[in-house]
Design an enzyme around this catalytic site. Structure first.
Site, short mmCIF file in Angstrom:
data_model
loop_
_atom_site.label_atom_id
_atom_site.label_comp_id
_atom_site.label_asym_id
_atom_site.label_seq_id
_atom_site.Cartn_x
_atom_site.Cartn_y
_atom_site.Cartn_z
N HIS A 21 0.84 -1.20 0.00
CA HIS A 21 0.00 0.00 0.00
C HIS A 21 0.88 1.26 0.00
O HIS A 21 0.62 2.21 -0.75
CB HIS A 21 -0.90 0.03 1.24
CG HIS A 21 -1.92 -1.04 1.29
ND1 HIS A 21 -2.09 -1.84 2.39
CD2 HIS A 21 -2.84 -1.46 0.39
CE1 HIS A 21 -3.09 -2.69 2.18
NE2 HIS A 21 -3.54 -2.49 0.95
N LYS A 45 -15.58 -8.19 4.44
CA LYS A 45 -14.39 -8.70 5.12
C LYS A 45 -14.71 -8.89 6.58
O LYS A 45 -14.93 -7.94 7.31
CB LYS A 45 -13.21 -7.74 4.94
CG LYS A 45 -12.75 -7.65 3.49
CD LYS A 45 -11.53 -6.77 3.36
CE LYS A 45 -11.08 -6.72 1.92
NZ LYS A 45 -9.91 -5.88 1.74
N ARG A 95 -2.11 -5.96 -8.48
CA ARG A 95 -1.02 -6.91 -8.29
C ARG A 95 -1.03 -7.98 -9.36
O ARG A 95 0.01 -8.53 -9.70
CB ARG A 95 -1.13 -7.58 -6.92
CG ARG A 95 -0.89 -6.66 -5.75
CD ARG A 95 -1.21 -7.34 -4.46
NE ARG A 95 -2.65 -7.64 -4.48
CZ ARG A 95 -3.29 -8.25 -3.51
NH1 ARG A 95 -2.65 -8.67 -2.45
NH2 ARG A 95 -4.58 -8.48 -3.59
N SER A 133 -3.22 -7.52 2.77
CA SER A 133 -3.65 -7.41 4.17
C SER A 133 -4.15 -8.74 4.70
O SER A 133 -3.89 -9.10 5.85
CB SER A 133 -4.74 -6.35 4.31
OG SER A 133 -4.24 -5.08 4.00
#
Length: 162
Positions: A21, A45, A95, A133
């Site tokens: 990040h 999440k 990514r 994360s």
């Protein structure tokens, strides 16, 4: 002619904020005059590691020496937050192809809701491709050292116990 201020919102749950990040924000500063890191709550999440206020505090610590980076929490649609902050851009990191497929659908919805706000994608460096994360949270839950995945000087235990 006056130069247009280029402000971008970098939204995410950032639970926790990783070296990936941070690298994306630093790349974004080559493009934008100002970046607002918008720390939100993602209902999909489950089982977060850090409280939202602790995430904000952690990220502010990372960027304490940057005048052109702000950190705020939000609980609205990202495009509404952008309008509130007069930001014309959303900064997102990619990514891999899976990130692209996920992000593409969000871009299409955002275009319908706010055609004046553009999404700009920045590719992560290869060394950050596996850093997420969720991986950090899982490793941390097994008591593994996650310091190499976090910005220098960040101690998760400190922020968890606040």
């Amino acid at each position: 002619m006056k130069k247009k201020n280029k402000t971008a919102v970098f939204p995410g749950s950032f639970d926790p904020f990783t070296i990936g990040h941070k690298a994306l924000v630093e790349k974004g500063l080559d493009i934008f005059d100002r970046i607002i890191i918008a720390v939100g709550f993602n209902a999909e999440k489950k089982g977060g590691l850090l409280l939202v206020d602790n995430r904000v505090e952690l990220i502010k610590t990372v960027f304490k020496d940057f005048d052109n980076v702000e950190v705020e929490k939000y609980d609205t649609l990202t495009v509404d937050f952008c309008r509130e902050k007069n930001a014309s851009f959303i900064l997102r990191g990619l990514r891999n192809i899976f990130d692209f497929n996920y992000e593409k659908s969000i871009v299409e919805i955002n275009k319908r809701l706010a055609p004046e706000i553009q999404t700009v994608f920045v590719f992560s460096e290869p060394e950050f491709d596996a850093v997420s994360s969720s991986v950090v949270r899982e490793l941390f839950s097994y008591k593994k050292d996650v310091s190499s995945f976090l910005p220098k000087g960040i101690d998760l235990e400190y922020f968890i116990n606040r």
